[in-house]
Write a protein that holds these residues in place. Structure first.
Motif, PDB file in Angstrom:
ATOM      1  N   SER A  88       0.820  -1.218   0.000  1.00  0.00           N
ATOM      2  CA  SER A  88       0.000   0.000   0.000  1.00  0.00           C
ATOM      3  C   SER A  88       0.857   1.273   0.000  1.00  0.00           C
ATOM      4  N   ASN A  89       2.091   1.176   0.468  1.00  0.00           N
ATOM      5  CA  ASN A  89       2.996   2.331   0.454  1.00  0.00           C
ATOM      6  C   ASN A  89       3.955   2.301  -0.735  1.00  0.00           C
ATOM      7  N   LYS A  90       3.713   1.392  -1.667  1.00  0.00           N
ATOM      8  CA  LYS A  90       4.528   1.251  -2.880  1.00  0.00           C
ATOM      9  C   LYS A  90       6.010   1.107  -2.546  1.00  0.00           C
ATOM     10  N   MET A  91       6.268   0.137  -1.660  1.00  0.00           N
ATOM     11  CA  MET A  91       7.645  -0.124  -1.238  1.00  0.00           C
ATOM     12  C   MET A  91       8.090  -1.491  -1.762  1.00  0.00           C
ATOM     13  N   ASP A  92       9.376  -1.570  -2.056  1.00  0.00           N
ATOM     14  CA  ASP A  92       9.987  -2.823  -2.505  1.00  0.00           C
ATOM     15  C   ASP A  92      11.001  -3.286  -1.481  1.00  0.00           C
ATOM     16  N   ILE A  93      11.303  -4.571  -1.530  1.00  0.00           N
ATOM     17  CA  ILE A  93      12.337  -5.140  -0.667  1.00  0.00           C
ATOM     18  C   ILE A  93      13.628  -5.167  -1.472  1.00  0.00           C
ATOM     19  N   HIS A  94      14.608  -4.513  -0.945  1.00  0.00           N
ATOM     20  CA  HIS A  94      15.901  -4.358  -1.625  1.00  0.00           C
ATOM     21  C   HIS A  94      16.977  -5.152  -0.887  1.00  0.00           C
ATOM     22  N   GLU A  95      17.813  -5.862  -1.628  1.00  0.00           N
ATOM     23  CA  GLU A  95      18.959  -6.539  -1.029  1.00  0.00           C
ATOM     24  C   GLU A  95      20.143  -5.579  -1.076  1.00  0.00           C
ATOM     25  N   ILE A  96      20.679  -5.257   0.079  1.00  0.00           N
ATOM     26  CA  ILE A  96      21.781  -4.303   0.190  1.00  0.00           C
ATOM     27  C   ILE A  96      22.996  -4.788  -0.599  1.00  0.00           C
ATOM     28  N   HIS A  97      23.362  -6.048  -0.417  1.00  0.00           N
ATOM     29  CA  HIS A  97      24.403  -6.692  -1.228  1.00  0.00           C
ATOM     30  C   HIS A  97      23.652  -7.583  -2.199  1.00  0.00           C
ATOM     31  N   PRO A  98      23.586  -7.196  -3.477  1.00  0.00           N
ATOM     32  CA  PRO A  98      22.751  -7.923  -4.433  1.00  0.00           C
ATOM     33  C   PRO A  98      23.063  -9.426  -4.495  1.00  0.00           C
ATOM     34  N   VAL A  99      22.015 -10.202  -4.626  1.00  0.00           N
ATOM     35  CA  VAL A  99      22.137 -11.660  -4.665  1.00  0.00           C
ATOM     36  C   VAL A  99      22.978 -12.092  -5.864  1.00  0.00           C
ATOM     37  N   ASN A 100      22.800 -11.445  -7.009  1.00  0.00           N
ATOM     38  CA  ASN A 100      23.556 -11.832  -8.201  1.00  0.00           C
ATOM     39  C   ASN A 100      25.037 -11.470  -8.098  1.00  0.00           C
ATOM     40  N   LEU A 101      25.389 -10.748  -7.030  1.00  0.00           N
ATOM     41  CA  LEU A 101      26.795 -10.406  -6.778  1.00  0.00           C
ATOM     42  C   LEU A 101      27.283 -11.018  -5.466  1.00  0.00           C
ATOM     43  N   GLY A 102      26.644 -12.106  -5.054  1.00  0.00           N
ATOM     44  CA  GLY A 102      27.112 -12.868  -3.903  1.00  0.00           C
ATOM     45  C   GLY A 102      26.453 -12.556  -2.581  1.00  0.00           C
ATOM     46  N   LYS A 111      18.466  -7.024   3.862  1.00  0.00           N
ATOM     47  CA  LYS A 111      17.241  -6.501   3.254  1.00  0.00           C
ATOM     48  C   LYS A 111      16.883  -5.141   3.830  1.00  0.00           C
ATOM     49  N   LYS A 112      16.324  -4.320   2.964  1.00  0.00           N
ATOM     50  CA  LYS A 112      15.872  -2.992   3.377  1.00  0.00           C
ATOM     51  C   LYS A 112      14.635  -2.646   2.554  1.00  0.00           C
ATOM     52  N   PHE A 113      13.687  -1.968   3.176  1.00  0.00           N
ATOM     53  CA  PHE A 113      12.474  -1.547   2.481  1.00  0.00           C
ATOM     54  C   PHE A 113      12.723  -0.166   1.884  1.00  0.00           C
ATOM     55  N   LEU A 114      12.458  -0.047   0.581  1.00  0.00           N
ATOM     56  CA  LEU A 114      12.676   1.220  -0.114  1.00  0.00           C
ATOM     57  C   LEU A 114      11.426   1.622  -0.884  1.00  0.00           C
ATOM     58  N   PHE A 115      11.178   2.925  -0.936  1.00  0.00           N
ATOM     59  CA  PHE A 115      10.094   3.418  -1.785  1.00  0.00           C
ATOM     60  C   PHE A 115      10.486   3.184  -3.236  1.00  0.00           C
ATOM     61  N   ARG A 116       9.551   2.620  -3.995  1.00  0.00           N
ATOM     62  CA  ARG A 116       9.840   2.156  -5.355  1.00  0.00           C
ATOM     63  C   ARG A 116      10.416   3.243  -6.251  1.00  0.00           C
ATOM     64  N   LYS A 117       9.723   4.332  -6.428  1.00  0.00           N
ATOM     65  CA  LYS A 117      10.158   5.327  -7.418  1.00  0.00           C
ATOM     66  C   LYS A 117      11.348   6.164  -6.961  1.00  0.00           C
ATOM     67  N   THR A 118      11.329   6.585  -5.727  1.00  0.00           N
ATOM     68  CA  THR A 118      12.364   7.527  -5.288  1.00  0.00           C
ATOM     69  C   THR A 118      13.621   6.865  -4.755  1.00  0.00           C
ATOM     70  N   GLN A 119      13.521   5.616  -4.321  1.00  0.00           N
ATOM     71  CA  GLN A 119      14.689   4.955  -3.738  1.00  0.00           C
ATOM     72  C   GLN A 119      15.078   3.687  -4.482  1.00  0.00           C
ATOM     73  N   HIS A 120      14.136   2.778  -4.660  1.00  0.00           N
ATOM     74  CA  HIS A 120      14.462   1.469  -5.229  1.00  0.00           C
ATOM     75  C   HIS A 120      14.909   1.567  -6.687  1.00  0.00           C
ATOM     76  N   ASN A 121      14.211   2.327  -7.508  1.00  0.00           N
ATOM     77  CA  ASN A 121      14.573   2.417  -8.922  1.00  0.00           C
ATOM     78  C   ASN A 121      15.990   2.963  -9.132  1.00  0.00           C
ATOM     79  N   PRO A 122      16.397   4.043  -8.455  1.00  0.00           N
ATOM     80  CA  PRO A 122      17.772   4.526  -8.655  1.00  0.00           C
ATOM     81  C   PRO A 122      18.838   3.531  -8.204  1.00  0.00           C
ATOM     82  N   VAL A 123      18.618   2.871  -7.077  1.00  0.00           N
ATOM     83  CA  VAL A 123      19.631   1.938  -6.591  1.00  0.00           C
ATOM     84  C   VAL A 123      19.685   0.687  -7.473  1.00  0.00           C
ATOM     85  N   THR A 124      18.550   0.265  -8.005  1.00  0.00           N
ATOM     86  CA  THR A 124      18.549  -0.871  -8.930  1.00  0.00           C
ATOM     87  C   THR A 124      19.315  -0.516 -10.202  1.00  0.00           C
TER      88      THR A 124
END
Length: 139
Positions: A88-102, A111-124
């Motif tokens: 409901s808050n448009k948040m994604d679960i982000h892996e601080i150290h990406p899984v595809n990089l170990g 894991k950290k919860f990030l707002f999709r547009k303002t936080q998760h998209n730039p870090v992805t």
């Protein structure tokens, strides 16, 4: 008297995969193991937690990644069921150290919860570019 390069890059034999290109943000540690470190964090978004600057990353092979991705998706689905306000808050679960990089696919400290547009998209976007750069360097 010769030039001393503390990174070891100047000492690499021709054709060696250890070291980095002048414009690269990463340095290859061991090409056979697919390990590298990030030496230029300037393009990393300041909206998310990042792994420690001295982290050694490993490009995970496709076969291994399939299993890790399954574990990550199962863990994240369980977290979404436990914490319904993420959706409901448009948040994604982000892996601080990406899984595809170990990084761990299941450890809650990764894991950290990030707002999709303002936080998760730039870090992805940052991690996608680091992954692409590391794969090119390891070829």
């Amino acid at each position: 008297m010769g030039y001393y390069d503390p990174s070891g890059y100047a000492m690499c034999p021709p054709g060696s995969k250890k070291g980095r290109a002048a414009d690269s943000r990463i340095e290859i540690i061991d090409a056979d193991k697919g390990t590298f470190r990030i030496i230029d964090w300037d393009s990393a978004p300041n909206t998310a937690s990042l792994p420690p600057k001295n982290t050694i990353f490993r490009v995970v092979r496709k076969e291994e990644y399939k299993e890790l991705l399954k574990q990550k998706n199962n863990k994240n689905a369980a977290l979404r069921r436990l914490i319904p306000w993420l959706k409901s808050n448009k948040m994604d679960i982000h892996e601080i150290h990406p899984v595809n990089l170990g990084g761990s696919p299941t450890n809650l400290l990764n894991k950290k919860f990030l707002f999709r547009k303002t936080q998760h998209n730039p870090v992805t976007g940052f991690w996608n570019s680091i992954t692409a750069e590391s794969k090119r360097a390891l070829k």
